[in-house]
Design a protein around this motif. Structure first.
Motif, mmCIF file in Angstrom:
data_model
loop_
_atom_site.group_PDB
_atom_site.id
_atom_site.type_symbol
_atom_site.label_atom_id
_atom_site.label_comp_id
_atom_site.label_asym_id
_atom_site.label_seq_id
_atom_site.Cartn_x
_atom_site.Cartn_y
_atom_site.Cartn_z
ATOM 1 N N VAL A 52 0.860 -1.185 0.000
ATOM 2 C CA VAL A 52 0.000 0.000 0.000
ATOM 3 C C VAL A 52 0.896 1.234 0.000
ATOM 4 O O VAL A 52 1.756 1.381 0.873
ATOM 5 N N VAL A 53 0.702 2.101 -0.975
ATOM 6 C CA VAL A 53 1.418 3.375 -1.047
ATOM 7 C C VAL A 53 0.410 4.475 -0.769
ATOM 8 O O VAL A 53 -0.584 4.617 -1.499
ATOM 9 N N LEU A 65 3.765 4.938 -9.814
ATOM 10 C CA LEU A 65 4.040 4.387 -8.488
ATOM 11 C C LEU A 65 4.127 2.863 -8.504
ATOM 12 O O LEU A 65 4.977 2.282 -7.824
ATOM 13 N N GLU A 66 3.279 2.208 -9.250
ATOM 14 C CA GLU A 66 3.320 0.753 -9.267
ATOM 15 C C GLU A 66 4.633 0.242 -9.847
ATOM 16 O O GLU A 66 5.228 -0.715 -9.327
ATOM 17 N N SER A 67 5.113 0.872 -10.914
ATOM 18 C CA SER A 67 6.395 0.450 -11.491
ATOM 19 C C SER A 67 7.536 0.649 -10.506
ATOM 20 O O SER A 67 8.451 -0.185 -10.424
ATOM 21 N N ILE A 68 7.497 1.736 -9.750
ATOM 22 C CA ILE A 68 8.534 1.987 -8.745
ATOM 23 C C ILE A 68 8.509 0.896 -7.688
ATOM 24 O O ILE A 68 9.554 0.353 -7.289
ATOM 25 N N ALA A 87 7.948 -9.514 -6.396
ATOM 26 C CA ALA A 87 7.728 -8.266 -7.131
ATOM 27 C C ALA A 87 6.708 -8.433 -8.242
ATOM 28 O O ALA A 87 5.943 -7.512 -8.553
ATOM 29 N N GLU A 88 6.688 -9.601 -8.836
ATOM 30 C CA GLU A 88 5.817 -9.797 -9.995
ATOM 31 C C GLU A 88 4.363 -10.032 -9.606
ATOM 32 O O GLU A 88 3.444 -9.586 -10.304
ATOM 33 N N THR A 89 4.130 -10.692 -8.486
ATOM 34 C CA THR A 89 2.766 -11.118 -8.167
ATOM 35 C C THR A 89 2.102 -10.339 -7.041
ATOM 36 O O THR A 89 0.907 -10.506 -6.805
ATOM 37 N N CYS A 90 2.834 -9.501 -6.314
ATOM 38 C CA CYS A 90 2.195 -8.763 -5.223
ATOM 39 C C CYS A 90 1.178 -7.763 -5.774
ATOM 40 O O CYS A 90 1.320 -7.262 -6.885
ATOM 41 N N ARG A 91 0.156 -7.497 -4.981
ATOM 42 C CA ARG A 91 -0.821 -6.464 -5.335
ATOM 43 C C ARG A 91 -0.294 -5.108 -4.869
ATOM 44 O O ARG A 91 0.324 -4.999 -3.805
ATOM 45 N N VAL A 92 -0.550 -4.069 -5.640
ATOM 46 C CA VAL A 92 -0.128 -2.713 -5.294
ATOM 47 C C VAL A 92 -1.357 -1.826 -5.224
ATOM 48 O O VAL A 92 -2.101 -1.695 -6.200
#
Length: 391
Positions: A52-53, A65-68, A87-92
């Protein structure tokens, strides 16, 4: 004289709190790279398969932000779903808004400017009230307390031997702890070392103890600080296979003592990561470290702590305090006057002098904000002026 013992800890880049700090500072760097006056107060939470950002970003540039997030997690080393966080499968999840207009108004037009001052450094007010501390000690060449300096270097080496394949069974999450024995005020030896590190399932504790002693401890701890009585403890809880955000929630700003002086100095309570330099929690802490380090480097004290306080929307500090713990060559009250004359602690002046509107922050998020020569607040370019002022 009976010895005393002081302990400090550090954590690796894969610790969940540090993953959160690094993402927050990567967001800040992305904004400053395109908009040096952008305002950022970024908070991050990492847990399980979720990042969560949140916070406030006010800028002409809108970072991806998601790419970062995914780039930072990849850099840290969470790239395998078998680690429980990838990094590939986490939800952002993004929850970002703009800075409050009330706060922005006080920062953009300081009390002094509204009172008629035309000094450009009186235009920018502090982004919040608060107290900040800076510290320096002659215990190490970096003028840092020895326990935290050694703990950071152990954590850094732990990550290095994982990354370069020397100890390929290591995983990103880890912690270090160093206990230093003091006689009086002087460090004389390392008494105990603790390393807790995430690892692959097929490695034994005995193997890790041997490898970590050889490739981490011996590579970092000076030989004259260890003896046959120095105790190394590895993974005291037993197995440490599940780690990182899969095992523990990480939050921005939860390692403030690790980030600063390891408990050897007081802390005002404000975190650093994710905050642009108008936030004096960060910039004034850097400025007080800069002043403290120059005082010790100038030979005016063996150890010094500075406290500085601000009121929101005001440029000039609310108060300044200097304490040399009886090690000063001149009285504390005289040193306070010298510090106030030699260092400009108005936020805009700090930002200019330390060049804080540049994208330098992601590397600060791990292994300490202080005691690392690549940062501007570690320079000792004020030594000659302080020595001249002291006569």
């Amino acid at each position: 004289m009976r010895p005393s013992y002081f302990t400090s800890e550090s954590v690796t880049e894969g610790h969940p709190d540090k993953v959160a700090d690094r993402i927050a500072d990567a967001v800040l760097d992305a904004v400053l790279e395109h908009d040096p006056v952008g305002r950022v107060a970024c908070e991050v939470l990492v847990t399980g398969g979720l990042v969560v950002v949140a916070g406030e970003i006010t800028s002409v540039y809108a970072p991806d932000l998601e790419s970062i997030v995914r780039r930072v997690i990849t850099d840290v080393g969470y790239t395998d779903d078998r680690l429980g966080f990838s990094a590939e499968t986490c939800r952002v999840q993004i929850e970002v808004q703009q800075q409050s207009a009330d706060i922005a108004g006080g920062v953009d037009h300081a009390t002094e400017e509204r009172g008629g001052s035309d000094d450009r450094y009186d235009q920018l007010g502090a982004g919040d009230q608060g107290i900040m501390f800076g510290f320096a000690s002659d215990e190490t060449p970096e003028l840092m307390p020895m326990p935290i300096q050694l703990a950071h270097r152990l954590a850094e080496q732990l990550a290095e031997v994982r990354r370069d394949g020397t100890l390929g069974y290591l995983r990103p999450d880890g912690k270090t702890q160093v206990t230093v024995e003091y006689v009086g005020t002087r460090p004389v030896r390392v008494s105990r070392l603790l390393i807790s590190t995430q690892h692959a399932p097929d490695v034994s504790v005995d193997t890790m103890e041997s490898d970590l002693a050889k490739y981490v401890v011996d590579a970092v701890i000076p030989a004259d600080l260890v003896d046959d009585s120095t105790d190394l403890v590895v993974n005291p809880s037993g197995r440490f296979e599940l780690g990182g955000p899969a095992a523990d929630t990480g939050v921005t700003g939860r390692k403030i003592v690790v980030d600063t002086y390891g408990g050897s100095a007081r802390h005002g309570g404000g975190a650093f990561s994710g905050k642009d330099p108008t936030k004096v929690d960060r910039s004034a802490s850097y400025a007080t470290r800069y002043a403290a380090k120059n005082i010790v480097a100038a030979g005016l004290a063996d150890k010094v702590e500075l406290q500085i306080a601000y009121a929101i929307g005001t440029a000039q500090p609310f108060s300044i305090l200097v304490d040399t713990f009886g090690t000063g060559r001149i009285p504390n009250h005289e040193l306070e006057r010298m510090v106030a004359a030699a260092f400009d602690f108005r936020p805009a002046a700090i930002i200019d002098h330390l060049r804080l509107r540049t994208p330098i922050y992601e590397p600060t998020a791990t292994y300490g904000h202080f005691g690392r020569p690549q940062f501007s607040w570690e320079h000792t370019d004020a030594v000659a002026a302080l020595q001249a002022a002291a006569g």
